[in-house]
Scaffold this motif. Structure first.
Motif, PDB file in Angstrom:
ATOM      1  N   THR A   1      -4.974   5.351  -6.078  1.00  0.00           N
ATOM      2  CA  THR A   1      -5.791   4.142  -6.013  1.00  0.00           C
ATOM      3  C   THR A   1      -5.328   3.254  -4.872  1.00  0.00           C
ATOM      4  O   THR A   1      -4.150   3.181  -4.566  1.00  0.00           O
ATOM      5  CB  THR A   1      -5.724   3.347  -7.328  1.00  0.00           C
ATOM      6  N   ALA A   2      -6.287   2.584  -4.240  1.00  0.00           N
ATOM      7  CA  ALA A   2      -5.959   1.648  -3.169  1.00  0.00           C
ATOM      8  C   ALA A   2      -5.786   0.266  -3.777  1.00  0.00           C
ATOM      9  O   ALA A   2      -6.315  -0.026  -4.835  1.00  0.00           O
ATOM     10  CB  ALA A   2      -7.085   1.624  -2.146  1.00  0.00           C
ATOM     11  N   SER A   3      -5.027  -0.558  -3.108  1.00  0.00           N
ATOM     12  CA  SER A   3      -4.871  -1.908  -3.625  1.00  0.00           C
ATOM     13  C   SER A   3      -5.479  -2.890  -2.638  1.00  0.00           C
ATOM     14  O   SER A   3      -5.539  -2.634  -1.447  1.00  0.00           O
ATOM     15  CB  SER A   3      -3.392  -2.227  -3.851  1.00  0.00           C
ATOM     16  N   ASN A   4      -5.966  -3.986  -3.162  1.00  0.00           N
ATOM     17  CA  ASN A   4      -6.550  -5.050  -2.359  1.00  0.00           C
ATOM     18  C   ASN A   4      -5.788  -6.325  -2.626  1.00  0.00           C
ATOM     19  O   ASN A   4      -5.310  -6.557  -3.729  1.00  0.00           O
ATOM     20  CB  ASN A   4      -8.022  -5.270  -2.732  1.00  0.00           C
ATOM     21  N   THR A   5      -5.700  -7.151  -1.609  1.00  0.00           N
ATOM     22  CA  THR A   5      -5.099  -8.459  -1.777  1.00  0.00           C
ATOM     23  C   THR A   5      -6.235  -9.474  -1.816  1.00  0.00           C
ATOM     24  O   THR A   5      -7.031  -9.542  -0.887  1.00  0.00           O
ATOM     25  CB  THR A   5      -4.145  -8.776  -0.613  1.00  0.00           C
ATOM     26  N   VAL A   6      -6.316 -10.210  -2.903  1.00  0.00           N
ATOM     27  CA  VAL A   6      -7.382 -11.185  -3.076  1.00  0.00           C
ATOM     28  C   VAL A   6      -6.752 -12.565  -3.193  1.00  0.00           C
ATOM     29  O   VAL A   6      -5.882 -12.776  -4.036  1.00  0.00           O
ATOM     30  CB  VAL A   6      -8.208 -10.870  -4.343  1.00  0.00           C
TER      31      VAL A   6
END
Length: 180
Positions: free
Chosen positions: A81-86
Protein backbone atom coordinates in the motif's frame (compact mmCIF):
# COMPACT_ATOMS: atom_id res chain seq x y z
CA UNK A 1 -1.96 -41.28 18.27
CA UNK A 2 -3.84 -44.06 16.48
CA UNK A 3 -5.53 -43.46 13.13
CA UNK A 4 -8.65 -45.43 12.30
CA UNK A 5 -10.28 -46.21 8.99
CA UNK A 6 -13.68 -44.84 8.25
CA UNK A 7 -16.33 -47.12 9.61
CA UNK A 8 -18.00 -49.35 7.04
CA UNK A 9 -21.78 -49.33 7.27
CA UNK A 10 -23.77 -52.54 7.12
CA UNK A 11 -26.95 -52.95 5.12
CA UNK A 12 -29.06 -51.44 7.96
CA UNK A 13 -26.86 -48.38 8.29
CA UNK A 14 -25.13 -49.04 11.60
CA UNK A 15 -21.33 -48.83 11.64
CA UNK A 16 -19.17 -51.88 12.11
CA UNK A 17 -16.35 -51.73 14.58
CA UNK A 18 -13.56 -49.57 13.21
CA UNK A 19 -10.14 -51.16 13.29
CA UNK A 20 -6.86 -49.45 14.10
CA UNK A 21 -4.68 -48.95 11.04
CA UNK A 22 -1.23 -47.77 12.15
CA UNK A 23 0.48 -45.60 14.66
CA UNK A 24 0.91 -42.09 13.25
CA UNK A 25 4.67 -42.38 13.70
CA UNK A 26 4.70 -45.27 11.20
CA UNK A 27 3.15 -43.14 8.42
CA UNK A 28 5.31 -41.01 6.14
CA UNK A 29 5.01 -37.32 7.10
CA UNK A 30 3.78 -36.24 3.65
CA UNK A 31 0.76 -38.58 3.87
CA UNK A 32 -0.72 -36.70 6.85
CA UNK A 33 -2.43 -33.33 6.25
CA UNK A 34 -1.81 -31.30 9.39
CA UNK A 35 -3.92 -28.20 9.83
CA UNK A 36 -3.25 -25.35 12.20
CA UNK A 37 -6.36 -24.86 14.37
CA UNK A 38 -8.60 -22.08 13.08
CA UNK A 39 -7.25 -22.14 9.49
CA UNK A 40 -8.76 -23.57 6.35
CA UNK A 41 -6.72 -25.84 4.10
CA UNK A 42 -6.31 -22.94 1.64
CA UNK A 43 -4.92 -20.61 4.33
CA UNK A 44 -2.64 -23.38 5.60
CA UNK A 45 -1.20 -23.98 2.12
CA UNK A 46 -0.64 -20.23 1.62
CA UNK A 47 1.29 -20.11 4.88
CA UNK A 48 3.33 -23.15 3.83
CA UNK A 49 4.21 -21.49 0.52
CA UNK A 50 5.29 -18.30 2.30
CA UNK A 51 7.47 -19.78 5.03
CA UNK A 52 8.25 -23.29 3.80
CA UNK A 53 6.70 -26.59 4.85
CA UNK A 54 9.64 -27.58 7.10
CA UNK A 55 8.82 -24.72 9.50
CA UNK A 56 5.14 -25.67 9.67
CA UNK A 57 5.82 -28.57 12.07
CA UNK A 58 7.66 -26.25 14.46
CA UNK A 59 4.88 -23.68 14.31
CA UNK A 60 2.13 -26.26 14.88
CA UNK A 61 3.81 -27.55 17.97
CA UNK A 62 4.07 -24.10 19.55
CA UNK A 63 0.68 -22.76 18.42
CA UNK A 64 2.34 -19.90 16.55
CA UNK A 65 0.87 -20.75 13.13
CA UNK A 66 -1.99 -18.26 13.39
CA UNK A 67 0.30 -15.53 14.68
CA UNK A 68 2.89 -16.07 11.95
CA UNK A 69 0.24 -16.17 9.21
CA UNK A 70 -1.38 -12.97 10.45
CA UNK A 71 2.02 -11.25 10.70
CA UNK A 72 3.19 -12.38 7.24
CA UNK A 73 -0.08 -11.37 5.59
CA UNK A 74 -0.16 -8.05 7.47
CA UNK A 75 3.39 -7.15 6.42
CA UNK A 76 2.70 -8.18 2.81
CA UNK A 77 -0.46 -6.06 2.75
CA UNK A 78 1.24 -3.05 4.37
CA UNK A 79 4.19 -3.25 1.98
CA UNK A 80 1.90 -3.14 -1.06
CA UNK A 81 0.00 0.00 0.00
CA UNK A 82 1.10 3.55 -0.71
CA UNK A 83 0.89 6.22 1.91
CA UNK A 84 -0.27 9.80 1.51
CA UNK A 85 0.46 12.79 3.65
CA UNK A 86 -2.65 14.86 4.27
CA UNK A 87 -2.43 18.20 6.06
CA UNK A 88 -4.78 19.01 8.91
CA UNK A 89 -7.89 20.74 7.61
CA UNK A 90 -11.10 22.07 8.98
CA UNK A 91 -14.64 21.47 7.83
CA UNK A 92 -17.90 22.45 9.34
CA UNK A 93 -21.45 23.40 8.89
CA UNK A 94 -23.49 26.13 10.38
CA UNK A 95 -26.36 28.39 9.77
CA UNK A 96 -27.17 31.99 10.42
CA UNK A 97 -29.88 34.44 9.71
CA UNK A 98 -29.56 36.52 6.54
CA UNK A 99 -31.23 39.85 6.97
CA UNK A 100 -31.39 42.77 4.61
CA UNK A 101 -30.51 46.41 5.13
CA UNK A 102 -32.95 49.28 5.00
CA UNK A 103 -31.69 52.17 2.88
CA UNK A 104 -32.98 55.64 3.72
CA UNK A 105 -32.19 59.30 3.03
CA UNK A 106 -31.31 58.57 -0.62
CA UNK A 107 -29.76 61.59 -2.38
CA UNK A 108 -28.54 61.94 -5.98
CA UNK A 109 -25.89 64.70 -6.45
CA UNK A 110 -26.20 66.18 -9.93
CA UNK A 111 -23.25 67.43 -11.94
CA UNK A 112 -22.79 71.22 -11.60
CA UNK A 113 -22.21 71.91 -15.32
CA UNK A 114 -24.58 69.24 -16.72
CA UNK A 115 -27.51 68.46 -14.40
CA UNK A 116 -28.49 65.50 -16.64
CA UNK A 117 -25.50 63.57 -15.14
CA UNK A 118 -25.42 62.14 -11.62
CA UNK A 119 -21.99 62.53 -9.95
CA UNK A 120 -22.66 60.51 -6.80
CA UNK A 121 -25.31 58.79 -4.78
CA UNK A 122 -25.57 58.87 -0.98
CA UNK A 123 -27.84 57.01 1.42
CA UNK A 124 -27.92 55.66 4.96
CA UNK A 125 -28.24 52.04 6.06
CA UNK A 126 -30.11 50.94 9.19
CA UNK A 127 -26.94 49.24 10.57
CA UNK A 128 -23.20 49.42 9.94
CA UNK A 129 -21.89 46.77 7.49
CA UNK A 130 -19.16 44.42 8.69
CA UNK A 131 -15.65 45.81 8.14
CA UNK A 132 -14.37 44.86 4.70
CA UNK A 133 -17.86 44.41 3.23
CA UNK A 134 -18.44 44.94 -0.47
CA UNK A 135 -20.98 47.69 -1.22
CA UNK A 136 -22.37 48.22 -4.74
CA UNK A 137 -25.27 50.22 -6.19
CA UNK A 138 -27.06 50.20 -9.54
CA UNK A 139 -29.53 52.89 -10.66
CA UNK A 140 -30.36 51.66 -14.16
CA UNK A 141 -32.44 48.48 -14.20
CA UNK A 142 -31.68 47.74 -17.88
CA UNK A 143 -28.12 46.41 -17.66
CA UNK A 144 -26.81 49.42 -15.82
CA UNK A 145 -23.37 49.79 -14.34
CA UNK A 146 -22.69 48.58 -10.80
CA UNK A 147 -20.98 51.42 -8.93
CA UNK A 148 -18.58 50.81 -6.04
CA UNK A 149 -19.58 52.44 -2.76
CA UNK A 150 -17.79 53.27 0.48
CA UNK A 151 -19.18 53.69 3.93
CA UNK A 152 -18.44 55.56 7.12
CA UNK A 153 -20.51 53.67 9.69
CA UNK A 154 -24.05 53.71 8.26
CA UNK A 155 -23.48 56.56 5.75
CA UNK A 156 -22.80 55.23 2.21
CA UNK A 157 -21.44 57.14 -0.80
CA UNK A 158 -21.29 55.74 -4.37
CA UNK A 159 -19.20 57.38 -7.12
CA UNK A 160 -21.45 57.29 -10.20
CA UNK A 161 -18.84 58.87 -12.49
CA UNK A 162 -16.54 55.81 -12.54
CA UNK A 163 -16.94 53.70 -15.65
CA UNK A 164 -20.14 54.80 -17.36
CA UNK A 165 -21.46 58.15 -16.11
CA UNK A 166 -24.88 57.74 -14.47
CA UNK A 167 -27.59 59.91 -16.02
CA UNK A 168 -30.95 61.10 -14.75
CA UNK A 169 -32.70 59.86 -17.91
CA UNK A 170 -31.47 56.24 -17.49
CA UNK A 171 -32.07 56.09 -13.75
CA UNK A 172 -35.25 54.17 -13.04
CA UNK A 173 -34.49 52.14 -9.88
CA UNK A 174 -32.04 51.83 -7.03
CA UNK A 175 -30.51 48.47 -6.26
CA UNK A 176 -28.05 48.14 -3.37
CA UNK A 177 -25.93 45.07 -2.59
CA UNK A 178 -23.96 44.73 0.64
CA UNK A 179 -21.95 41.53 1.16
CA UNK A 180 -19.59 40.92 4.00
Amino acid sequence: MVLRRNAVRSARGSPENPRPVKESSALPDRSIEWLTPGFSLREERKLQSLIGSSWMHVLRGTGLGATVLATVLGVATFASTASNTVPATEAGEGEGMITGYVASSVHYALNGSNPADIDNLTFNLDSTPVAGSTLKAQIDSVGGTWYTCTNAATAVTCDTQAGTQATVAASDSLRVVVAG
